[in-house]
Design a protein around this motif. Structure first.
Motif, PDB file in Angstrom:
ATOM      1  N   PRO A  82       0.847  -1.205   0.000  1.00  0.00           N
ATOM      2  CA  PRO A  82       0.000   0.000   0.000  1.00  0.00           C
ATOM      3  C   PRO A  82       0.880   1.253   0.000  1.00  0.00           C
ATOM      4  N   LYS A  83       0.394   2.315  -0.622  1.00  0.00           N
ATOM      5  CA  LYS A  83       1.146   3.580  -0.686  1.00  0.00           C
ATOM      6  C   LYS A  83       1.479   4.069   0.720  1.00  0.00           C
ATOM      7  N   GLY A  84       2.732   4.461   0.924  1.00  0.00           N
ATOM      8  CA  GLY A  84       3.114   5.003   2.221  1.00  0.00           C
ATOM      9  C   GLY A  84       3.425   3.957   3.274  1.00  0.00           C
ATOM     10  N   VAL A  85       3.569   2.690   2.854  1.00  0.00           N
ATOM     11  CA  VAL A  85       3.834   1.603   3.809  1.00  0.00           C
ATOM     12  C   VAL A  85       5.089   0.831   3.396  1.00  0.00           C
ATOM     13  N   VAL A  86       5.962   0.549   4.354  1.00  0.00           N
ATOM     14  CA  VAL A  86       7.104  -0.345   4.144  1.00  0.00           C
ATOM     15  C   VAL A  86       7.039  -1.436   5.224  1.00  0.00           C
ATOM     16  N   LEU A  87       7.831  -2.491   5.061  1.00  0.00           N
ATOM     17  CA  LEU A  87       7.758  -3.605   6.012  1.00  0.00           C
ATOM     18  C   LEU A  87       8.987  -3.658   6.921  1.00  0.00           C
ATOM     19  N   ASN A  88       8.735  -3.884   8.199  1.00  0.00           N
ATOM     20  CA  ASN A  88       9.793  -4.110   9.174  1.00  0.00           C
ATOM     21  C   ASN A  88       9.741  -5.580   9.595  1.00  0.00           C
ATOM     22  N   VAL A  89      10.712  -6.363   9.116  1.00  0.00           N
ATOM     23  CA  VAL A  89      10.734  -7.808   9.353  1.00  0.00           C
ATOM     24  C   VAL A  89      11.840  -8.150  10.343  1.00  0.00           C
ATOM     25  N   ASN A  90      11.496  -8.819  11.425  1.00  0.00           N
ATOM     26  CA  ASN A  90      12.484  -9.307  12.382  1.00  0.00           C
ATOM     27  C   ASN A  90      12.399 -10.825  12.476  1.00  0.00           C
ATOM     28  N   ILE A  91      13.558 -11.437  12.627  1.00  0.00           N
ATOM     29  CA  ILE A  91      13.660 -12.906  12.586  1.00  0.00           C
ATOM     30  C   ILE A  91      14.292 -13.374  13.895  1.00  0.00           C
ATOM     31  N   PRO A  92      13.621 -14.319  14.606  1.00  0.00           N
ATOM     32  CA  PRO A  92      14.176 -14.753  15.887  1.00  0.00           C
ATOM     33  C   PRO A  92      15.466 -15.557  15.703  1.00  0.00           C
ATOM     34  N   LYS A  93      16.268 -15.586  16.765  1.00  0.00           N
ATOM     35  CA  LYS A  93      17.531 -16.336  16.750  1.00  0.00           C
ATOM     36  C   LYS A  93      17.231 -17.785  17.113  1.00  0.00           C
ATOM     37  N   LEU A  94      16.812 -18.541  16.127  1.00  0.00           N
ATOM     38  CA  LEU A  94      16.409 -19.938  16.336  1.00  0.00           C
ATOM     39  C   LEU A  94      16.889 -20.780  15.164  1.00  0.00           C
ATOM     40  N   ASN A  95      16.922 -22.093  15.366  1.00  0.00           N
ATOM     41  CA  ASN A  95      17.176 -22.994  14.242  1.00  0.00           C
ATOM     42  C   ASN A  95      15.977 -22.987  13.309  1.00  0.00           C
ATOM     43  N   ALA A  96      16.208 -23.351  12.065  1.00  0.00           N
ATOM     44  CA  ALA A  96      15.138 -23.346  11.062  1.00  0.00           C
ATOM     45  C   ALA A  96      13.927 -24.152  11.543  1.00  0.00           C
ATOM     46  N   SER A  97      14.180 -25.301  12.169  1.00  0.00           N
ATOM     47  CA  SER A  97      13.071 -26.174  12.585  1.00  0.00           C
ATOM     48  C   SER A  97      12.266 -25.592  13.742  1.00  0.00           C
ATOM     49  N   GLU A  98      12.855 -24.620  14.456  1.00  0.00           N
ATOM     50  CA  GLU A  98      12.168 -24.029  15.611  1.00  0.00           C
ATOM     51  C   GLU A  98      11.296 -22.835  15.246  1.00  0.00           C
ATOM     52  N   ILE A  99      11.503 -22.261  14.050  1.00  0.00           N
ATOM     53  CA  ILE A  99      10.719 -21.071  13.672  1.00  0.00           C
ATOM     54  C   ILE A  99       9.342 -21.526  13.203  1.00  0.00           C
ATOM     55  N   LYS A 100       8.298 -20.948  13.845  1.00  0.00           N
ATOM     56  CA  LYS A 100       6.935 -21.441  13.641  1.00  0.00           C
ATOM     57  C   LYS A 100       6.248 -20.880  12.417  1.00  0.00           C
ATOM     58  N   GLY A 101       6.759 -19.776  11.872  1.00  0.00           N
ATOM     59  CA  GLY A 101       6.120 -19.163  10.712  1.00  0.00           C
ATOM     60  C   GLY A 101       6.223 -17.651  10.767  1.00  0.00           C
ATOM     61  N   ILE A 102       5.381 -16.981   9.977  1.00  0.00           N
ATOM     62  CA  ILE A 102       5.422 -15.521   9.837  1.00  0.00           C
ATOM     63  C   ILE A 102       4.145 -14.941  10.430  1.00  0.00           C
ATOM     64  N   LYS A 103       4.275 -13.881  11.254  1.00  0.00           N
ATOM     65  CA  LYS A 103       3.101 -13.222  11.828  1.00  0.00           C
ATOM     66  C   LYS A 103       3.104 -11.731  11.481  1.00  0.00           C
ATOM     67  N   VAL A 104       1.993 -11.218  10.961  1.00  0.00           N
ATOM     68  CA  VAL A 104       1.810  -9.783  10.762  1.00  0.00           C
ATOM     69  C   VAL A 104       1.427  -9.179  12.107  1.00  0.00           C
ATOM     70  N   CYS A 105       2.165  -8.141  12.546  1.00  0.00           N
ATOM     71  CA  CYS A 105       2.040  -7.640  13.916  1.00  0.00           C
ATOM     72  C   CYS A 105       1.967  -6.123  13.924  1.00  0.00           C
ATOM     73  N   ARG A 106       1.593  -5.591  15.111  1.00  0.00           N
ATOM     74  CA  ARG A 106       1.801  -4.172  15.361  1.00  0.00           C
ATOM     75  C   ARG A 106       3.082  -4.001  16.181  1.00  0.00           C
ATOM     76  N   GLN A 107       3.626  -2.781  16.121  1.00  0.00           N
ATOM     77  CA  GLN A 107       4.815  -2.424  16.903  1.00  0.00           C
ATOM     78  C   GLN A 107       4.466  -2.429  18.388  1.00  0.00           C
ATOM     79  N   ALA A 108       5.227  -3.178  19.200  1.00  0.00           N
ATOM     80  CA  ALA A 108       4.981  -3.194  20.647  1.00  0.00           C
ATOM     81  C   ALA A 108       5.291  -1.829  21.252  1.00  0.00           C
ATOM     82  N   ASN A 109       4.553  -1.486  22.295  1.00  0.00           N
ATOM     83  CA  ASN A 109       4.766  -0.245  23.029  1.00  0.00           C
ATOM     84  C   ASN A 109       5.875  -0.471  24.054  1.00  0.00           C
ATOM     85  N   ALA A 110       7.092  -0.099  23.690  1.00  0.00           N
ATOM     86  CA  ALA A 110       8.254  -0.335  24.553  1.00  0.00           C
ATOM     87  C   ALA A 110       9.182   0.870  24.467  1.00  0.00           C
TER      88      ALA A 110
END
Lengths: 258, 258
Positions: free
Chosen positions: B164-192
């Motif tokens: 969509p216009k005006g949108v870019v993606l921020n993708v973060n990948i956990p530090k895990l083995n390939a077999s441990e990663i459960k998949g991809i989740k679309v999320c909101r930015q945590a309030n931290a």
């Protein structure tokens, strides 16, 4: 808040010796107890940069002409200044953080490049009501006089009302005489961008280099934008958030076949 | 798009010699024609900084081991790299810009400090579909192997669907083995936010200086955030916008008595 004088942190990105911060300090001295922590050199265009692989110096400076505030000069970026002020210099969390007055516009997309606004955003992440102020005049001889009453009014209202959680203010002031400014308008950020032009040159050793230059392109015809307000003689106030989530895009992304 | 190979711009903030960008180049070479324009030195924490009072150098580099892409090394920030790539190096606007893979997290509030994400945002302002990728491992010996298939899938979907216009993606990948990663989740930015601690020291000349250190504090218990996803073994995808207007705050500000 009404019983004691508010504690106000002042910073900027043009450096502690810029005329714009002097105007801001003058106004804030009429509103509360002022602590200045600002970069020791110009930091324009630094965005939200922080110093993570270098040392930071922060020195107390003698305040001349008997003004009541205190000043520290810091070797870091505007964001570093806010972090070190809150964590090392101030005895308690300030009631207000103001940044500027910037020499030049931070309206529209300029908010993302702006050290002035990044300082305000950083204070916002720490729960401090914060405002970035900019005057649409790049000159070091700019007349900040007409800005004063608007800076004071917006700061007073912010101290009185607070700001919603996660929101800071981006205030831009047109380059006009006091009598020509029509008032204050709450606006949205105009949809605009920069079209870059690189000035390519050759140095005396025969190596090519570039200067970054660019042209501001406003594609947004809306009359509710900061660009419209500024072009029509108003001071623009844009509420800015640092939750960057594009919530409206989540539904579409959830249809993707990863 | 289906008839010709997409043109892909690759950049980062850890510098052109970082292992993370090498993984990203390898994956992109399987998807399109790749042009790399990346900083000649590490630029972590540079946020959306641009070079406005200094020269920029940008040099073609010899690509080793017969890979099909081209590479330029640039003296500027990540944002400078995108600007110079689009305006001076590439013959047409790229179909995709990818930044990273960053050595370390850019989830939650880290998005505003991140040179990786600022490069993606800059390309977004120029109308280019863009993604910043980060692995939750600061080590220069980090294993980027498990990230590859997720990077490829998200890049492929972005080329196919656009953004969509005006949108870019921020993708973060956990530090895990390939077999441990459960998949991809679309999320909101945590309030931290970050709680800073300054390490104060004295230099050999007797002058005090500081190192910036800090602790990440996540106040957000939501199960729809990037922090939750990463802690629970998912790759997080946050749609990020650069219209920073806090529209929800405008009504309240319009009640203020300026």
């Amino acid at each position: 808040m009404s019983k004691k004088r508010p504690l106000i942190l002042v910073t900027n990105d043009d450096g502690i010796n810029a005329p714009g911060i002097r105007t801001l300090i003058d106004v804030m001295n009429t509103l509360g107890d002022v602590m200045v922590v600002a970069p020791d050199s110009p930091q324009s265009g630094m965005g939200h940069a922080i110093t993570i692989n270098d040392t930071l110096y922060c020195n107390s400076i003698n305040v001349v002409n008997g003004d009541p505030h205190k000043e520290y000069s810091c070797s870091g970026t505007p964001v570093d200044c806010v972090k070190i002020a809150v964590n090392e210099i101030l005895k308690r969390k300030p009631d207000l953080c103001v940044s500027g007055i910037n020499h030049g516009s931070n309206s529209s997309i300029n908010v993302i490049y702006s050290g002035t606004m990044s300082a305000a955003v950083e204070a916002g992440t720490l729960g401090i009501p914060s405002i970035g102020f900019s005057l649409l005049d790049y000159s070091m001889e700019a007349d900040f006089g007409p800005a004063k009453k608007f800076v004071k009014a917006i700061a007073q209202q912010t101290i009185k009302n607070g700001l919603p959680k996660g929101v800071v203010l981006n205030v831009n002031i047109p380059k006009l005489n006091a009598s020509e400014i029509k008032g204050i308008k709450v606006c949205r950020q105009a949809n605009a961008h920069w079209e870059e032009k690189f000035d390519k040159r050759t140095n005396p050793l025969g190596r090519d280099y570039y200067w970054l230059t660019g042209e501001f392109v406003n594609e947004d015809k809306g009359e509710d934008t900061d660009e419209w307000a500024l072009h029509n003689g108003f001071v623009s106030v844009v509420p800015v958030q640092f939750d960057l989530t594009a919530h409206h895009a989540m539904k579409e992304l959830n249809t993707w076949d990863f």
